[in-house]
Design a protein around this motif. Structure first.
Motif, short mmCIF file in Angstrom:
data_model
loop_
_atom_site.label_atom_id
_atom_site.label_comp_id
_atom_site.label_asym_id
_atom_site.label_seq_id
_atom_site.Cartn_x
_atom_site.Cartn_y
_atom_site.Cartn_z
N PHE A 146 78.35 11.29 21.64
CA PHE A 146 78.86 11.44 20.28
C PHE A 146 77.79 11.04 19.26
CE2 PHE A 146 81.27 9.74 16.62
CZ PHE A 146 82.09 10.83 16.34
N GLU A 147 77.08 9.94 19.53
CA GLU A 147 76.05 9.46 18.61
C GLU A 147 74.87 10.42 18.55
OE1 GLU A 147 75.38 6.79 15.72
OE2 GLU A 147 77.00 6.55 17.17
N VAL A 148 74.50 10.99 19.69
CA VAL A 148 73.40 11.95 19.72
C VAL A 148 73.75 13.18 18.87
CG1 VAL A 148 72.14 13.57 21.19
CG2 VAL A 148 72.48 11.21 21.93
N ILE A 149 74.97 13.66 18.98
CA ILE A 149 75.39 14.84 18.21
C ILE A 149 75.38 14.53 16.71
CG2 ILE A 149 77.32 16.39 17.72
CD1 ILE A 149 78.11 16.12 20.67
N LEU A 150 75.99 13.42 16.33
CA LEU A 150 76.03 13.03 14.93
C LEU A 150 74.64 12.92 14.32
CD1 LEU A 150 78.82 10.29 14.69
CD2 LEU A 150 78.75 12.42 13.42
N ASN A 151 73.79 12.16 15.00
CA ASN A 151 72.46 11.91 14.45
C ASN A 151 71.57 13.15 14.52
OD1 ASN A 151 71.95 8.74 13.91
ND2 ASN A 151 73.44 8.99 15.53
N GLY A 152 71.73 13.94 15.57
CA GLY A 152 70.94 15.16 15.68
C GLY A 152 71.26 16.15 14.57
N VAL A 153 72.56 16.32 14.28
CA VAL A 153 72.96 17.25 13.22
C VAL A 153 72.48 16.74 11.86
CG1 VAL A 153 74.93 18.27 12.01
CG2 VAL A 153 74.94 18.12 14.51
N TYR A 154 72.64 15.45 11.62
CA TYR A 154 72.19 14.89 10.33
C TYR A 154 70.68 15.02 10.18
CZ TYR A 154 71.38 11.55 6.56
OH TYR A 154 70.97 10.96 5.40
N LEU A 155 69.95 14.74 11.24
CA LEU A 155 68.50 14.85 11.20
C LEU A 155 68.07 16.28 10.86
CD1 LEU A 155 66.06 12.94 11.80
CD2 LEU A 155 66.02 13.91 14.10
N ALA A 156 68.71 17.26 11.48
CA ALA A 156 68.37 18.66 11.22
C ALA A 156 68.66 19.03 9.77
CB ALA A 156 69.14 19.56 12.18
N ILE A 157 69.79 18.54 9.24
CA ILE A 157 70.15 18.86 7.86
C ILE A 157 69.14 18.25 6.88
CG2 ILE A 157 71.86 18.44 6.05
CD1 ILE A 157 74.02 18.72 8.16
N VAL A 158 68.76 16.99 7.12
CA VAL A 158 67.80 16.34 6.22
C VAL A 158 66.46 17.06 6.25
CG1 VAL A 158 66.45 14.23 5.86
CG2 VAL A 158 68.90 14.08 6.28
N PHE A 159 65.97 17.43 7.43
CA PHE A 159 64.71 18.16 7.52
C PHE A 159 64.81 19.49 6.77
CE2 PHE A 159 63.31 14.91 10.01
CZ PHE A 159 62.21 15.17 10.82
#
Length: 350
Positions: free
Chosen positions: A324-337
């Motif tokens: 769950f944490e990997v999905i949350l942080n991965g999606v947020y990271l992609a959006i910020v980039f």
């Protein structure tokens, strides 16, 4: 573009009337404004990952350097390598004094809510909530006051390459983080209902009104304080001595993880989030994106606890929590980039 001199060759002397150029080991090539969006291995020296380097001396007049966030301390001509060590001692001293005063105030005003074992106290008790989150928030004035003593100057360099909090960018990142958490948590609750978990039952915690006030005021301050310490002070301290951003991103992670009393799965989840906040701080040139993610995460968790959807005192986790944490942080990271690429006016270096 001229090629850098080989380490064994003599640099070409400047022509008449031309100012000599100095190149900082941690400086970005002046012709490159934004770092790459797909990884960390794009320092200005063509991808070479250096070992420890000594901090360069004061910047002379007429010299121009470009710095990533973790190297901003070098932008102050008066900086010295030992200053962050003294700054840390001063900050810890201020924090201890503030913590003692804060603890005395809580003990005299709300003694009935406190026990000897802090970890055994109910975190949804408003007094305990204030004690736990407020004591962490005290790191915010401690870091700022310590930096006022020794620098670097200006003070706002601890927030971003712009020398201040970029409020529009902070609000943008808050919106992005909130959207990610709402969607991912909604999907998670929906899957739980479909697989037989039943409809969640809401139950307001005692003292709900006071909790809402503290939730709105203290939780954002607590998250900002932690980002100032771990992605701000510590990252910029490491950046004075070690050039590559990976050092500034990864070395503070164990300290951040040890500050959370979870089992191994919970600690891994915290570590994933710490790395994400370190990466977005480096990539965006400031703390705003990390503050946004940290704030939304803590506010979502505490809000769910306040309405009976989560146990605030739970310290154990599971492998599914890590996923769950990997999905949350991965999606947020992609959006910020993606947002950084879409906002060319956003400075990511100084």
């Amino acid at each position: 573009m001229s090629q850098p001199s080989a380490p064994w060759s003599r640099p070409t002397p400047p022509q008449q009337g031309e100012q000599p150029r100095r190149r900082d080991p941690g400086a970005q090539d002046p012709g490159v404004r934004n770092p790459g969006a797909h990884g960390l291995a794009r320092p200005s020296d063509g991808g070479h990952v250096p070992g420890p380097v000594s901090a360069p001396g004061p910047i002379s007049a007429g010299t121009t350097r470009t710095f990533f966030y973790h190297r901003l301390a070098l932008a102050d001509r008066n900086h010295r390598w030992w200053m962050p060590l003294v700054e840390g001692v001063i900050g810890v001293g201020i924090y201890l004094v503030l913590s003692i005063l804060f603890g005395i105030a809580i003990a005299f005003t709300l003694p009935e809510s406190l026990s000897e074992d802090v970890l055994a106290m109910d975190q949804l008790d408003p007094a305990v909530f204030l004690l736990l989150f407020g004591s962490v928030a005290l790191m915010l004035p401690s870091v700022l006051l310590a930096r006022l003593v020794l620098g670097p100057r200006p003070l706002g360099l601890v927030f971003s390459v712009a020398g201040r909090i970029r409020w529009t960018w902070l609000l943008t990142c808050l919106g992005a983080a909130a959207a990610v958490y709402v969607v991912v948590n909604a999907v998670g609750i929906g899957l739980d209902m479909v697989t037989g978990g039943g409809v969640p039952q809401l139950e307001l915690a005692p003292g709900f009104g006071w909790l809402v006030v503290l939730w709105l005021v203290v939780v954002p301050l607590q998250c900002t304080a932690e980002e100032l310490v771990f992605r701000g002070y510590l990252a910029q301290t490491i950046g004075r001595w070690l050039k590559h951003p990976a050092w500034a991103i990864l070395l503070p992670v164990p300290l951040f993880v040890l500050g959370h009393t979870y089992d191994v799965w919970g600690q891994i989840s915290v570590g994933i989030m710490a790395v994400t906040m370190g990466v977005v701080t480096w990539r965006t040139g400031g703390l705003e994106a990390g503050i946004a993610l940290h704030t939304v995460n803590n506010m979502v968790v505490t809000a769910m606890g306040m309405v009976g959807l989560a146990d605030m005192n739970e310290t154990s986790g599971s492998p599914s929590d890590v996923v769950f944490e990997v999905i949350l942080n991965g999606v947020y990271l992609a959006i910020v980039f993606w947002l950084v690429r879409r906002r060319p006016a956003l400075a990511v270096t100084r």
